[in-house]
Design a protein around this motif. Sequence first.
Motif, PDB file in Angstrom:
ATOM      1  N   GLU A   1       0.818  -1.221   0.000  1.00 37.60           N
ATOM      2  CA  GLU A   1       0.000   0.000   0.000  1.00 37.60           C
ATOM      3  C   GLU A   1       0.846   1.264   0.000  1.00 37.60           C
ATOM      4  N   THR A   2       2.080   1.147   0.499  1.00 36.27           N
ATOM      5  CA  THR A   2       2.960   2.320   0.567  1.00 36.27           C
ATOM      6  C   THR A   2       3.259   2.880  -0.813  1.00 36.27           C
ATOM      7  N   TRP A   3       3.252   2.005  -1.819  1.00 32.38           N
ATOM      8  CA  TRP A   3       3.591   2.442  -3.161  1.00 32.38           C
ATOM      9  C   TRP A   3       2.386   3.001  -3.923  1.00 32.38           C
ATOM     10  N   GLY A   4       1.221   3.004  -3.296  1.00 33.06           N
ATOM     11  CA  GLY A   4      -0.007   3.387  -3.997  1.00 33.06           C
ATOM     12  C   GLY A   4       0.041   4.763  -4.631  1.00 33.06           C
ATOM     13  N   ALA A   5       0.525   5.748  -3.899  1.00 31.20           N
ATOM     14  CA  ALA A   5       0.545   7.123  -4.411  1.00 31.20           C
ATOM     15  C   ALA A   5       1.458   7.243  -5.632  1.00 31.20           C
ATOM     16  N   ALA A   6       2.613   6.577  -5.574  1.00 29.91           N
ATOM     17  CA  ALA A   6       3.557   6.643  -6.689  1.00 29.91           C
ATOM     18  C   ALA A   6       2.959   6.002  -7.939  1.00 29.91           C
ATOM     19  N   MET A   7       2.302   4.857  -7.777  1.00 28.86           N
ATOM     20  CA  MET A   7       1.707   4.171  -8.914  1.00 28.86           C
ATOM     21  C   MET A   7       0.520   4.957  -9.475  1.00 28.86           C
ATOM     22  N   ALA A   8      -0.258   5.553  -8.585  1.00 28.67           N
ATOM     23  CA  ALA A   8      -1.404   6.347  -9.042  1.00 28.67           C
ATOM     24  C   ALA A   8      -0.939   7.559  -9.845  1.00 28.67           C
ATOM     25  N   ALA A   9       0.116   8.219  -9.376  1.00 27.98           N
ATOM     26  CA  ALA A   9       0.650   9.375 -10.095  1.00 27.98           C
ATOM     27  C   ALA A   9       1.172   8.965 -11.470  1.00 27.98           C
ATOM     28  N   LEU A  10       1.770   7.794 -11.535  1.00 28.36           N
ATOM     29  CA  LEU A  10       2.296   7.294 -12.805  1.00 28.36           C
ATOM     30  C   LEU A  10       1.166   7.053 -13.804  1.00 28.36           C
ATOM     31  N   ILE A  11       0.102   6.407 -13.369  1.00 26.44           N
ATOM     32  CA  ILE A  11      -1.008   6.101 -14.271  1.00 26.44           C
ATOM     33  C   ILE A  11      -1.705   7.377 -14.746  1.00 26.44           C
ATOM     34  N   VAL A  12      -1.870   8.340 -13.866  1.00 25.86           N
ATOM     35  CA  VAL A  12      -2.480   9.612 -14.251  1.00 25.86           C
ATOM     36  C   VAL A  12      -1.663  10.274 -15.357  1.00 25.86           C
ATOM     37  N   ALA A  13      -0.353  10.251 -15.212  1.00 25.54           N
ATOM     38  CA  ALA A  13       0.518  10.869 -16.223  1.00 25.54           C
ATOM     39  C   ALA A  13       0.448  10.096 -17.540  1.00 25.54           C
ATOM     40  N   VAL A  14       0.358   8.781 -17.474  1.00 20.37           N
ATOM     41  CA  VAL A  14       0.271   7.979 -18.698  1.00 20.37           C
ATOM     42  C   VAL A  14      -1.018   8.297 -19.442  1.00 20.37           C
TER      43      VAL A  14
END
Length: 223
Positions: free
Chosen positions: A169-182
């Motif tokens: 769950e700690t990585w959630g924000a980083a992954m969400a930001a990545l998908i938004v940018a994609v």
Amino acid sequence: MRLTEQDHAKVTAAVTAAELRTAGEIVTVVARRSDKYNDVAAHAGVLAMLLMLAALSVWPGIAERLHALFYDPWSDAPHDGTLFGIALILSALAFLIGRYALASLPLRIALTPGATKARRVRARALDLFRTSAEKRTAGATGVLIYLSLDEHRAELIADAAIHSKVTPETWGAAMAALIVAVKDDRPGDGLADAVAQVGVVLAEHFPRAGDDRNELPDRLIEL
């Protein structure tokens, strides 16, 4: 959507900067897609075939009318074998139409359920992690950030030492930001931001030691 030379340079620089503060090793991989989803087209063909059989069972007159196109309905009354043959031919045609209606890969991806795409991306990420990062560092501190462009999905997989201290769950924000940018057609920016956020987490749990050396490549790998 494609990554430019500037995107590659940006992500590579982000990895280099992040690893200055941590013993963790970050590997970034981008793929156009994680699967060809040929089975989706096959499933569409099977569904079309079953629907044809269902239609023939509800309206058996369809087969009889087709029989009448080739035989004299007065002198050659259809028998069960002929009708079953017509049903077989119609079912085969329905399968081929359903199968080749999804010949386009973008259409197959669009019609694939989200859960299926997520499983395929995860499986591909695990395969790449095992070949590129797992147990390839002295302290088992490798991290893979994997982006699959056509599916608009990303995965982060961490080596044993990191996984034991940092919850997924700690990585959630980083992954969400990545998908938004994609989705905004900025994959390079998204990957760089994700790397920076992952680097902060790694630096907290695995600070860089004085004798630390770079064990995995910093460059962005594009498949």
